[in-house]
Design a protein around this motif. Structure first.
Motif, PDB file in Angstrom:
ATOM      1  N   GLY A 175      -4.003   3.139 -14.927  1.00 39.90           N
ATOM      2  CA  GLY A 175      -3.818   3.820 -13.646  1.00 39.90           C
ATOM      3  C   GLY A 175      -2.372   3.832 -13.214  1.00 39.90           C
ATOM      4  N   ASN A 176      -2.186   4.333 -11.959  1.00 39.13           N
ATOM      5  CA  ASN A 176      -0.829   4.372 -11.421  1.00 39.13           C
ATOM      6  C   ASN A 176      -0.383   2.964 -11.051  1.00 39.13           C
ATOM      7  OD1 ASN A 176      -0.804   7.168 -11.673  1.00 39.13           O
ATOM      8  ND2 ASN A 176      -1.651   7.445  -9.597  1.00 39.13           N
ATOM      9  N   TYR A 177       0.770   2.674 -11.368  1.00 38.94           N
ATOM     10  CA  TYR A 177       1.316   1.351 -11.060  1.00 38.94           C
ATOM     11  C   TYR A 177       1.777   1.326  -9.604  1.00 38.94           C
ATOM     12  CZ  TYR A 177       4.180  -2.837 -11.216  1.00 38.94           C
ATOM     13  OH  TYR A 177       4.717  -4.075 -10.981  1.00 38.94           O
ATOM     14  N   ILE A 178       1.347   0.321  -8.887  1.00 41.78           N
ATOM     15  CA  ILE A 178       1.685   0.174  -7.463  1.00 41.78           C
ATOM     16  C   ILE A 178       2.670  -0.973  -7.336  1.00 41.78           C
ATOM     17  CG2 ILE A 178       0.827  -0.295  -5.155  1.00 41.78           C
ATOM     18  CD1 ILE A 178      -1.851   0.822  -6.002  1.00 41.78           C
ATOM     19  N   THR A 179       3.800  -0.643  -6.800  1.00 45.14           N
ATOM     20  CA  THR A 179       4.806  -1.682  -6.603  1.00 45.14           C
ATOM     21  C   THR A 179       4.488  -2.486  -5.341  1.00 45.14           C
ATOM     22  OG1 THR A 179       6.209  -0.198  -5.322  1.00 45.14           O
ATOM     23  CG2 THR A 179       6.534  -0.221  -7.723  1.00 45.14           C
ATOM     24  N   ALA A 180       5.212  -3.547  -5.179  1.00 43.23           N
ATOM     25  CA  ALA A 180       5.009  -4.410  -4.012  1.00 43.23           C
ATOM     26  C   ALA A 180       5.372  -3.684  -2.721  1.00 43.23           C
ATOM     27  CB  ALA A 180       5.828  -5.691  -4.154  1.00 43.23           C
ATOM     28  N   ASP A 181       6.441  -2.872  -2.748  1.00 44.99           N
ATOM     29  CA  ASP A 181       6.831  -2.134  -1.537  1.00 44.99           C
ATOM     30  C   ASP A 181       5.759  -1.135  -1.133  1.00 44.99           C
ATOM     31  OD1 ASP A 181       9.146  -3.569  -1.536  1.00 44.99           O
ATOM     32  OD2 ASP A 181      10.303  -2.030  -2.610  1.00 44.99           O
ATOM     33  N   GLU A 182       5.188  -0.436  -2.170  1.00 42.27           N
ATOM     34  CA  GLU A 182       4.124   0.513  -1.856  1.00 42.27           C
ATOM     35  C   GLU A 182       2.891  -0.195  -1.290  1.00 42.27           C
ATOM     36  OE1 GLU A 182       5.231   3.747  -5.388  1.00 42.27           O
ATOM     37  OE2 GLU A 182       3.449   2.475  -5.532  1.00 42.27           O
ATOM     38  N   TYR A 183       2.575  -1.349  -1.840  1.00 40.39           N
ATOM     39  CA  TYR A 183       1.403  -2.093  -1.345  1.00 40.39           C
ATOM     40  C   TYR A 183       1.617  -2.525   0.110  1.00 40.39           C
ATOM     41  CZ  TYR A 183      -1.863  -5.929  -0.738  1.00 40.39           C
ATOM     42  OH  TYR A 183      -2.833  -6.772  -0.246  1.00 40.39           O
ATOM     43  N   HIS A 184       2.785  -3.059   0.380  1.00 46.78           N
ATOM     44  CA  HIS A 184       3.058  -3.508   1.753  1.00 46.78           C
ATOM     45  C   HIS A 184       3.148  -2.331   2.709  1.00 46.78           C
ATOM     46  CE1 HIS A 184       3.434  -7.696   0.776  1.00 46.78           C
ATOM     47  NE2 HIS A 184       4.385  -7.460  -0.147  1.00 46.78           N
ATOM     48  N   ASP A 185       3.653  -1.200   2.201  1.00 41.03           N
ATOM     49  CA  ASP A 185       3.711  -0.019   3.053  1.00 41.03           C
ATOM     50  C   ASP A 185       2.311   0.484   3.397  1.00 41.03           C
ATOM     51  OD1 ASP A 185       5.279   2.172   4.317  1.00 41.03           O
ATOM     52  OD2 ASP A 185       4.168   3.368   2.850  1.00 41.03           O
ATOM     53  N   ARG A 186       1.403   0.459   2.411  1.00 38.23           N
ATOM     54  CA  ARG A 186       0.019   0.866   2.689  1.00 38.23           C
ATOM     55  C   ARG A 186      -0.640  -0.090   3.679  1.00 38.23           C
ATOM     56  NH1 ARG A 186      -4.037   1.038  -2.311  1.00 38.23           N
ATOM     57  NH2 ARG A 186      -3.730  -1.223  -2.031  1.00 38.23           N
ATOM     58  N   ARG A 187      -0.407  -1.377   3.533  1.00 34.89           N
ATOM     59  CA  ARG A 187      -0.974  -2.339   4.490  1.00 34.89           C
ATOM     60  C   ARG A 187      -0.401  -2.137   5.888  1.00 34.89           C
ATOM     61  NH1 ARG A 187      -5.488  -4.236   3.485  1.00 34.89           N
ATOM     62  NH2 ARG A 187      -5.046  -6.053   4.804  1.00 34.89           N
ATOM     63  N   LEU A 188       0.902  -1.792   5.936  1.00 39.24           N
ATOM     64  CA  LEU A 188       1.516  -1.560   7.240  1.00 39.24           C
ATOM     65  C   LEU A 188       0.900  -0.349   7.930  1.00 39.24           C
ATOM     66  CD1 LEU A 188       3.653  -2.269   9.341  1.00 39.24           C
ATOM     67  CD2 LEU A 188       5.295  -0.892   8.048  1.00 39.24           C
ATOM     68  N   ARG A 189       0.673   0.754   7.144  1.00 35.58           N
ATOM     69  CA  ARG A 189       0.051   1.939   7.736  1.00 35.58           C
ATOM     70  C   ARG A 189      -1.373   1.629   8.230  1.00 35.58           C
ATOM     71  NH1 ARG A 189       2.353   4.554   3.205  1.00 35.58           N
ATOM     72  NH2 ARG A 189       0.270   4.628   2.209  1.00 35.58           N
TER      73      ARG A 189
END
Length: 740
Positions: A270-284
């Motif tokens: 699958g698509n690789y999710i970086t730590a910044d993307e993960y934290h950004d999704r949690r923030l949203r």
């Protein structure tokens, strides 16, 4: 059925023991007479022979002791009341101990108790076992008191209040297949057990309550294991590294080895999710949750504000409706006073309306007409005013006549009223004295004399009663009353018409009223007369009226807090007001009455409002506050009230503000006036307070209530000048307080 065993009594056991003792002594005598060897043999044989008997004796004694500790049911009948007390008592105890137990239950001395069985008194040393009571059995006894007057026998708890018997029999299993009946005595605690909760069966609806017992909980042995309560949230944490002991390997198809791929799964990356993307999704996601939460809080806040607004609008509508109804009531009352005046204030209001109408007509004539037409119109206006004044005067005379009759009847009712006072328990106590009885008889006789619709026989009877009453005292007044009575009786015998006797009957009623008001004939009226009977009391209480040139008492003059007495009496001041100014002071009385009621409700120790008079309130309203509300300049005097400027301090002329009734509720909610109002408005109010303080500082009775600031300091700030009392029609100059 209760199982009972026959047990030998203590006397039989003791008798049997004495018999054995006597037999053993005889055996010892016979043994002494034998030779030495024979004695030893005989002693050994006797020992062997006595062993079973002594063993049985011990067993019988133990059995008797056990039987004596057994209980039985004793029913005691209290003579002569007939109440029955049931107790479980050991049959081995004496009657004396039974008396002590019953005496403690009945709270009487044990020495006054007598117990009898079948009419025979029982001795204190006897026991229930000696009276033939068997273990677990029952007996009936009668108990009476030797001193029934001082120590009657009554149970502390009536039997109809007890639903549980005093003694119950419980069947207990002791061994396998062996049951024993045990008598249990019920103990009744003095206090009621607390409700400890319970539960209810869902299907049957039966309720089960938790019960409190007097037994201690069972002690459980310590197992050496630490037990944690589930009520706590603490837990012990331990960090430990785990390593798999077995190595895991994979196998793939190769040369000489085939592995089936039927059950394999194809895994695509699958698509690789970086730590910044993960934290950004949690923030949203968090922001979205906060948005919904804040939306809910905003809706709740808006709903709360809406409810407060609706409540505020409803309150404002209620206050507006109340003020509107109050104003309509005032207008109806004022209109009723115009149409049907009954008091002096009502006639002052009527004269004020007349003066207002005259001023309006005069102003219209002066503005529209000139020359001879103006003079003719003014003359016509003067003639109309004269006719209206005459009409008001005739109506006033009729009202005075009606009020005179009411005043006389109220005076007679007060003199004939019994003395009343409140007792300690709040009851109203009335007492008649010989003076009140005399006043009541004279009042009834005056009412009978004043009746007009009576026949000739009844009138003659009333006149004879009056004649005998006044002839008890000999003086010129009583002789005049008797002469008038004889004259009326003579005219009635000559068949003179009733209409021609009205004047004579009026004279008789007037003279008899004068007779009633004389304290020598009616002592109860002495406390109701305005003029004291002792001339020495009038020495320092007589003053000259500059209007009518009469010497009158101080009560006939109008007083205020600023001056001791005015130069005119009340009648002259009222006549001068009708002829000149035609002012109505009922509005100032209304303001003063409301001020006293509000201050009495806020503080029971309020004094200054009760020292002020109507003239002082008029000075405050017209001179200090210019007859207008301090906030919106409302000029309706019937809608203005005085309230405190600072809520924490008592009301005074230097701590007040004149507001309309609509503005009062908002001002009373203010905690700090210096923060709620502008500085210019506050300085203007304080200036009015200094004016009022300077005016009332010259009055001795008001000087002690002034603030710590001396009056001399106020003199440096203000300039004394004559005060002009301005009205809506024209100004009237009055001297200042210092001129008096």
């Amino acid at each position: 059925m209760k199982t009972q065993k026959r047990t030998p009594s203590r006397e039989k056991v003791q008798q049997r023991s004495r018999q054995r003792t006597t037999e053993s002594r005889g055996v010892m005598e016979r043994r002494r007479r034998l030779p030495g060897g024979a004695q030893e043999a005989a002693k050994e044989a006797e020992t062997q022979a006595d062993l079973p008997d002594n063993t049985e004796l011990l067993r019988e004694l133990q059995r008797a002791e056990h039987v004596g500790n057994s209980t039985a049911t004793v029913k005691v009948v209290l003579v002569p009341e007939g109440h029955v007390m049931t107790v479980a008592f050991a049959i081995g105890l004496s009657i004396q101990e039974l008396k002590r137990h019953l005496a403690s239950e009945l709270r009487v001395p044990a020495e006054v108790l007598q117990i009898s069985v079948d009419g025979t008194l029982v001795e204190d040393q006897q026991s229930l076992m000696e009276l033939g009571v068997r273990p677990h059995g029952s007996t009936r006894m009668e108990m009476s008191s030797t001193d029934p007057n001082d120590h009657p026998l009554r149970p502390l708890r009536p039997p109809e209040h007890d639903s549980m018997p005093d003694v119950i029999t419980v069947r207990v299993q002791t061994d396998d297949g062996v049951f024993q009946e045990v008598v249990v005595e019920i103990e009744r605690p003095l206090q009621q057990k607390a409700f400890l909760g319970g539960y209810r069966h869902r299907l049957t609806g039966a309720e089960y309550h938790h019960a409190a017992v007097q037994t201690l909980p069972k002690n459980r042995p310590d197992r050496g294991v630490v037990i944690f309560s589930r009520d706590t949230q603490t837990v012990e944490l331990k960090s430990q590294v785990q390593q798999c002991p077995v190595s895991v390997c994979t196998q793939m198809t190769g040369i000489g080895c085939y592995v089936s791929c039927m059950n394999d799964k194809l895994v695509a990356p699958g698509n690789y999710i970086t730590a910044d993307e993960y934290h950004d999704r949690r923030l949203r996601a968090v922001i979205r949750l906060q948005a919904f939460a804040r939306r809910w809080l905003a809706r709740e806040a808006v709903e709360r504000l809406r409810r407060e607004r609706d409540r505020r609008l409803a309150w404002q509508e209620l206050q507006e409706r109340r003020r509107r109804e109050e104003k309509e009531e005032q207008l109806r009352d004022r209109r009723h006073r115009w149409m049907n005046p009954q008091r002096r204030e009502d006639f002052n209001l009527l004269y004020q309306a007349l003066e207002k109408w005259r001023c309006e007509e005069e102003q219209q004539i002066n503005s529209s007409l000139r020359g001879a037409e103006r003079k003719a119109a003014l003359c016509l206006l003067l003639e109309q005013e004269t006719q209206l004044i005459a009409t008001i005067g005739r109506h006033r005379i009729g009202v005075q006549n009606n009020n005179y009759d009411k005043t006389v009847r109220n005076f007679l009712d007060k003199s004939a009223a019994p003395h009343q006072w409140r007792a300690a328990d709040g009851r109203l106590i009335e007492k008649d004295s010989p003076h009140t009885i005399r006043a009541r008889e004279l009042r009834d006789l005056y009412n009978n004399i004043s009746l007009s619709a009576v026949n000739q026989e009844q009138r003659l009877q009333v006149l004879m009663t009056l004649k005998h009453t006044v002839k008890e005292h000999e003086c010129q007044l009583t002789r005049d009353v008797v002469d008038l009575i004889d004259r009326e009786v003579d005219l009635m015998t000559r068949s003179v018409k009733t209409a021609k006797l009205e004047g004579l009957r009026k004279r008789i009623s007037t003279l008899f009223l004068q007779y009633i008001k004389t304290p020598a004939f009616n002592p109860e009226v002495a406390k109701l007369l305005k003029v004291p009977q002792n001339p020495s009391q009038l020495k320092h209480d007589m003053f000259l009226c500059h209007g009518c040139r009469r010497y009158l008492r101080s009560a006939d003059f109008s007083s205020s807090a600023s001056v001791r007495l005015s130069g005119q009496c009340r009648d002259c001041a009222r006549l001068d007001n009708i002829a000149r100014a035609r002012n109505d002071f009922s509005c100032y009385k209304h303001i003063l009455r409301r001020l006293r009621a509000d201050e009495q409700r806020l503080s029971e120790e309020a004094k200054i409002p009760f020292l002020l008079q109507v003239e002082d309130v008029r000075y405050l309203v017209e001179v200090v506050w210019m007859s207008r509300s301090a906030l919106h300049a409302c000029s309706d005097l019937y809608n203005l009230v005085f309230v405190r400027w600072e809520r924490q301090r008592d009301w005074s002329p230097w701590n007040c503000i004149l507001l309309s009734k609509e503005e009062t509720s908002a001002h009373l909610e203010v905690e700090d006036v210096h923060k709620a109002y502008e500085a210019t408005f506050v300085r203007r109010i304080e200036h009015k307070h200094k004016l009022a303080q300077r005016h009332f500082s010259q009055i001795p009775v008001m000087a002690e209530y002034l603030d710590s600031q001396p009056a001399a300091a106020l003199g440096n700030q203000l300039v004394s000048k004559p005060i002009t009392m301005a009205t809506s029609k024209h100004a009237t100059d009055t001297p200042s307080a210092s001129a008096h």
